[in-house]
Every structure is written in structure tokens, then in C-alpha cells.
Scaffold this motif. Structure first.
Motif, short mmCIF file in Angstrom:
data_model
loop_
_atom_site.label_atom_id
_atom_site.label_comp_id
_atom_site.label_asym_id
_atom_site.label_seq_id
_atom_site.Cartn_x
_atom_site.Cartn_y
_atom_site.Cartn_z
N UNK A 142 -42.12 70.79 120.02
CA UNK A 142 -41.62 70.72 118.64
C UNK A 142 -42.19 69.53 117.88
N UNK A 143 -42.42 69.72 116.61
CA UNK A 143 -42.96 68.67 115.76
C UNK A 143 -41.88 67.66 115.42
N UNK A 144 -42.31 66.47 115.01
CA UNK A 144 -41.38 65.43 114.63
C UNK A 144 -40.74 65.75 113.28
N UNK A 145 -39.52 65.26 113.11
CA UNK A 145 -38.83 65.46 111.84
C UNK A 145 -39.16 64.35 110.84
N UNK A 146 -39.91 63.31 111.29
CA UNK A 146 -40.15 62.16 110.43
C UNK A 146 -41.64 61.81 110.35
N UNK A 147 -42.51 62.75 110.02
CA UNK A 147 -43.95 62.45 110.03
C UNK A 147 -44.38 61.44 108.98
N UNK A 148 -43.63 61.30 107.89
CA UNK A 148 -44.01 60.39 106.80
C UNK A 148 -43.24 59.08 106.80
N UNK A 149 -42.37 58.90 107.77
CA UNK A 149 -41.55 57.69 107.78
C UNK A 149 -42.40 56.45 108.06
N UNK A 150 -42.04 55.33 107.42
CA UNK A 150 -42.77 54.08 107.62
C UNK A 150 -41.87 52.92 107.17
N UNK A 151 -42.18 51.73 107.62
CA UNK A 151 -41.35 50.57 107.21
C UNK A 151 -41.48 50.28 105.72
N UNK A 152 -40.41 49.83 105.12
CA UNK A 152 -40.42 49.47 103.71
C UNK A 152 -40.71 48.00 103.51
N UNK A 153 -40.34 47.44 102.36
CA UNK A 153 -40.55 46.03 102.06
C UNK A 153 -39.64 45.15 102.93
N UNK A 154 -40.16 44.02 103.36
CA UNK A 154 -39.40 43.04 104.14
C UNK A 154 -38.81 43.66 105.39
N UNK A 155 -39.54 44.56 106.01
CA UNK A 155 -39.06 45.24 107.21
C UNK A 155 -39.33 44.40 108.45
N UNK A 156 -38.45 44.46 109.44
CA UNK A 156 -38.70 43.74 110.70
C UNK A 156 -39.71 44.46 111.59
N UNK A 157 -40.22 45.61 111.15
CA UNK A 157 -41.14 46.42 111.95
C UNK A 157 -42.58 46.23 111.50
N UNK A 158 -43.50 46.37 112.45
CA UNK A 158 -44.92 46.33 112.18
C UNK A 158 -45.61 47.46 112.92
N UNK A 159 -46.79 47.85 112.47
CA UNK A 159 -47.50 48.98 113.06
C UNK A 159 -47.91 48.68 114.50
N UNK A 160 -47.87 49.74 115.36
CA UNK A 160 -48.26 49.59 116.76
C UNK A 160 -48.64 50.95 117.35
N UNK A 161 -49.94 51.21 117.53
CA UNK A 161 -50.46 52.40 118.21
C UNK A 161 -49.87 53.70 117.64
N UNK A 162 -49.87 53.84 116.36
CA UNK A 162 -49.35 55.04 115.73
C UNK A 162 -47.86 55.01 115.48
N UNK A 163 -47.17 54.05 116.07
CA UNK A 163 -45.73 53.88 115.84
C UNK A 163 -45.46 52.54 115.21
N UNK A 164 -44.24 52.02 115.45
CA UNK A 164 -43.86 50.74 114.88
C UNK A 164 -43.06 49.95 115.91
N UNK A 165 -43.19 48.62 115.86
CA UNK A 165 -42.51 47.75 116.83
C UNK A 165 -41.94 46.55 116.09
N UNK A 166 -40.82 46.01 116.60
CA UNK A 166 -40.22 44.85 115.95
C UNK A 166 -41.12 43.62 116.15
#
Length: 446
Positions: free
Chosen positions: A162-186
Motif C-alpha cells: 500500500x502507498x503512503x497516506x502522506x507523500x507530500x508531508x514535510x517539516x514547516x518553519x522552525x521545525x525540529x526535523x531535518x531531512x534524512x535519506x528520504x525521510x526526516x529526523x530530529x
């Protein structure tokens, strides 16, 4: 009454010279054949002769080019691609259509609804090539919401992956997350007894999962790492608070969260419907990662009309149309097979597969040959399906000789080369037609 003498002979009646009707018959035959001969000469003989002559002239038609146009058949990249595709067509299209026709004819002979099935399979023959091309252009559409082929393919794929339900999700402004290998990490490590906020944006409200509920801030737990992953966006200017859970915001239901230490996943959890998650004490000192699987784009199916699959796809549409033709002819031949031979084979212990392979197929060999050869002649002239189904970006890859003839003669303005292709096609068709005629005459003699 006097008697005739011994030497007398009976009088011989004078012979009358009757007028021969041979001349009249020939005249009548000629008169009856004249319209057909005129049409044959005007529509067949003259075009063939003109094409042969025209193939030896240059582009303008006023200069003798010799065999230059015929040399182009083996040096022009477009013609070479068309010739290669024609070989694929001649090998596979008649073979598959004949094989399916044979299977349909044999199987439908034993079922009550066989006649209805034959009618359904034969119905595509009533559709023109143009209409069939339009139908399959839609069938092979890349968009699963339009193309039937990709709708089925995507449905099967999504059943197992099954496909993901959040293909366009990404961190917003002042987010504690940063990009990591196609995903995001704190950016920072997390610790037990604290609630972690993982805000994301980018998912339209109507694209959120049906199970998503209003997000809540996760309660702290001294021995665990808790947190909330949610859609940090509220409609209306100045309504929501950045980085904080607002009443109208929804949780990322089903999203996966991993705790990573030194590149190793030590624990993982799934986000609940309200956006909350909880990790064990192993996550203490780790960084939380939202893996790339959470953001995988929906599977969009197969590019049926792309460069690599366009020819097989068009051949599939041709088989859909002509398998019914093959089935009807083979069924007619099957009706003439002596049933005693089939029953004798079964009595001798042969199973159905052996009867089919060693008795039915050999007895149907003449019919199968006629069907296959007829379809070979037909595929050498195929034009409509390729022209309609293949998009402009893939038409060069799907090119066939008949289409290349059209393109050279009308699009590129090279009538000499187009005439050479026409003569070449005629030379390819003549041996196949001669073989078919010989076989038909042999069958008539029997």
C-alpha cells in the motif's frame, strides 16, 4: 414395291455447317469481365505499376534516382526500426491470436454457454481499427483513474504494498526535523519523561486518512519517550500557533516513528489516530526518525505506452480484435474432425491433454496454417492501431512499415522512399499469399 439391290446403300443426309458459338461466348465472357478488369486495373495494377516506377525517382519526381530509395530501406533509422517492429509483429501477433483462438474453440465446444462466449470474443471484429485504437488508447492511459490497465495493476500492487497516506508531508518553519535519506529526523536527541513534538505540513485536509482524529499533546511518562506527530496547520490567518497542537489540527494516523542510535534502530512505534506515539526506554538519548516509507509517492502503474512496452501493448490490442476471427475459423475446422478418432484415443488411455496435442492439433494443422498465414498478411499492413494508440513521444519506437510509408510520403515529403517501402511490403506479402493459395488449392483437391 421394289426392293433395294445388294449394292445399294442408305442415302447420307447432307451435312449442315452450324455457326460456332465460341466467338459469342468469348464476347459475352469479355463483356461480363470487363467492369471487373477495369476496376482491377485502375485500383490494383496501375497503382502497383506506378509505385514501382515512382520508387526509382527522386523526391521531386523528375530525376532518376536508381536504387537510392531502396538503399534507404536499410540505412534510414526510422525504416530500420519499423522493419524490426514488423518482424516482432509477424512472429508474435499471429502466433498468440491463433493459439488463443485454438484454446477458445476447443474449450467452448464443451460448455453450454459456448455460443454466447464465442459471440462475445468475436464482437471486437465488428469494431473498426480506428475505434479499437481509441478504446485502447484509453485502456493504456497512464492515470489509474482513467486507464483500465493501470487501474487493475495499481489495485493489485497496492494490495501487497500500500502507498503512503502522506507523500507530500514535510517539516514547516522552525521545525525540529531535518531531512534524512528520504525521510526526516530530529536535530536533537530525545529523553524519557518528555513529550516530543513532530509537526509537519503539506498534506491537504481532504487527503488526510479517514482514521485521523483531532491531535492531542501526548502525556509524559517517566520511563518512556512520548510525542505527537500532527498536521501543524489551521485554516485562517493568525488562528493556529506554530509548533503547538491546535484544536482543529489532525494527527498523522498510522505514521511510523523510529528511534535511532548510532545509525541503528533501537525501537519503533506507530502513530495513533490522535497523532500520539510512545517509545520504550530504549529510545532515551536517541534521535527520532520518520522513515522514507511514510512519504512514498503513490504507485502510478506501468507506462504501457512508453518506449519499452508500446509495441507489446499494441500487439495486445490487435490480439483482442483478431482472436475471435481465429476462433471462428478453427471452430469450423474442429466441427469437421471425426469424433471417432478422439473417442478412440480416449479409449486407448490418452488423457485430454494428450488427445489435444497428439490428435486434435495435428488434424487441425491445415486450418491453423491458413489462419496463421492470413494473420501474417494482415499484420504486415497494420497501420491504424499504431497510429492511434502510440503517443507522439513513443511513435518512433512503435513504428511499422505501413506507418513509416505514410510518414515518408505525407509528413516528410519523400514519395520516392514511400513508394520503395510500398514495393518492399508487396514483395513481403507475395510469398505468404502464394503459400496460402497453394495450401487452399491442395485442400480443394482433397
Amino acid at each position: 414395291m421394289t426392293s433395294a439391290t445388294a449394292g445399294d446403300t442408305a442415302p447420307v443426309p447432307p451435312t449442315r455447317t452450324r455457326k460456332s458459338v465460341t466467338g459469342t461466348r468469348r464476347t459475352v465472357v469479355a463483356l461480363f469481365l470487363l467492369p471487373a478488369l477495369v476496376l482491377l486495373g485502375a485500383l490494383v495494377v496501375y497503382p502497383i505499376g506506378y509505385s514501382v516506377v515512382r520508387s526509382f525517382y527522386d523526391q521531386q519526381g523528375d530525376g532518376f534516382a536508381g536504387f537510392d530509395n531502396y538503399k534507404a530501406l536499410f540505412t534510414d533509422d526510422g525504416i530500420r526500426t519499423a522493419l524490426k517492429n514488423n518482424i516482432i509483429w509477424v512472429v508474435f501477433a499471429p502466433t498468440v491470436a491463433t493459439a488463443l483462438g485454438l484454446v477458445f474453440a476447443v474449450l467452448t465446444e464443451r460448455v453450454r454457454w459456448g455460443t454466447a462466449f464465442k459471440l462475445v470474443v468475436f464482437m471486437p471484429m465488428a469494431i473498426s481499427m480506428l475505434a479499437a485504437g481509441i478504446i485502447f488508447r484509453l485502456v493504456y492511459d497512464q492515470d489509474p483513474d482513467k486507464g483500465v490497465a493501470n487501474a487493475v495493476w495499481v489495485g493489485v500492487h497496492d494490495t501487497f504494498a500500500p502507498a503512503s497516506a502522506f507523500p507530500k508531508a514535510h517539516p514547516g518553519r522552525e521545525s525540529p526535523l531535518t531531512a534524512d535519506k528520504g525521510g526526516f529526523i530530529t536535530r536533537d536527541a530525545v529523553h524519557t519523561g518528555r513529550s516530543v513534538a513532530l509537526p509537519l505540513v503539506g498534506v491537504a485536509p481532504d487527503r488526510m486518512p479517514d482514521s485521523a482524529k483531532k491531535a492531542v499533546r501526548a502525556a509524559t511518562d517517566p520511563g518512556r519517550v512520548t510525542g505527537t506527530a500532527w498536521q501543524d496547520f489551521t485554516r485562517g490567518k493568525g488562528v493556529g500557533r506554530l509548533g503547538q497542537v491546535d484544536p482543529s489540527e489532525l494527527g498523522y494516523s498510522g505514521m511510523k516513528v523510529e528511534a535511532v542510535k548510532d545509525g541503528t534502530v533501537v525501537d519503533s512505534a506507530k502513530v495513533g489516530d490522535d497523532g500520539t506515539f510512545s517509545l520504550s526506554g530504549k529510545a532515551d538519548g536517541a534521535r527520532l526518525r520518520l522513515p522514507a516509507s511514510n512519504f512514498a509517492e503513490p504507485y502510478n502503474g506501468v507506462d504501457w505506452l512508453g518506449p519499452s512496452l508500446v509495441t507489446p501493448a499494441i500487439i495486445g490490442s490487435y490480439v483482442w480484435m483478431w482472436a475471435g476471427f481465429a476462433m471462428v475459423l478453427i471452430a469450423a475446422g474442429l466441427a469437421g474432425v471425426p469424433r471417432e478418432l478422439l473417442e478412440a484415443a480416449r479409449v486407448d488411455g490418452a488423457n485430454e491433454w494428450q488427445v489435444f496435442r497428439r490428435v486434435t492439433v495435428p488434424l487441425l494443422a491445415p486450418v491453423l496454417a491458413v489462419v496463421a498465414v492470413t494473420l501474417m498478411i494482415n499484420v504486415l499492413k497494420v497501420f491504424d492501431l499504431v497510429f492511434i494508440i502510440a503517443p507522439g513521444s513513443s511513435q518512433d519506437d512503435a513504428n511499422v512499415l505501413a506507418l513509416e510509408l505514410y510518414r515518408k510520403g505525407f509528413s516528410e515529403g519523400r514519395p520516392g522512399v514511400a513508394s520503395a517501402i510500398a514495393v518492399f511490403l508487396l514483395l513481403l506479402v507475395i510469398p505468404v499469399m502464394a503459400f496460402n493459395v497453394r495450401r487452399l488449392r491442395r485442400e480443394v483437391r482433397r
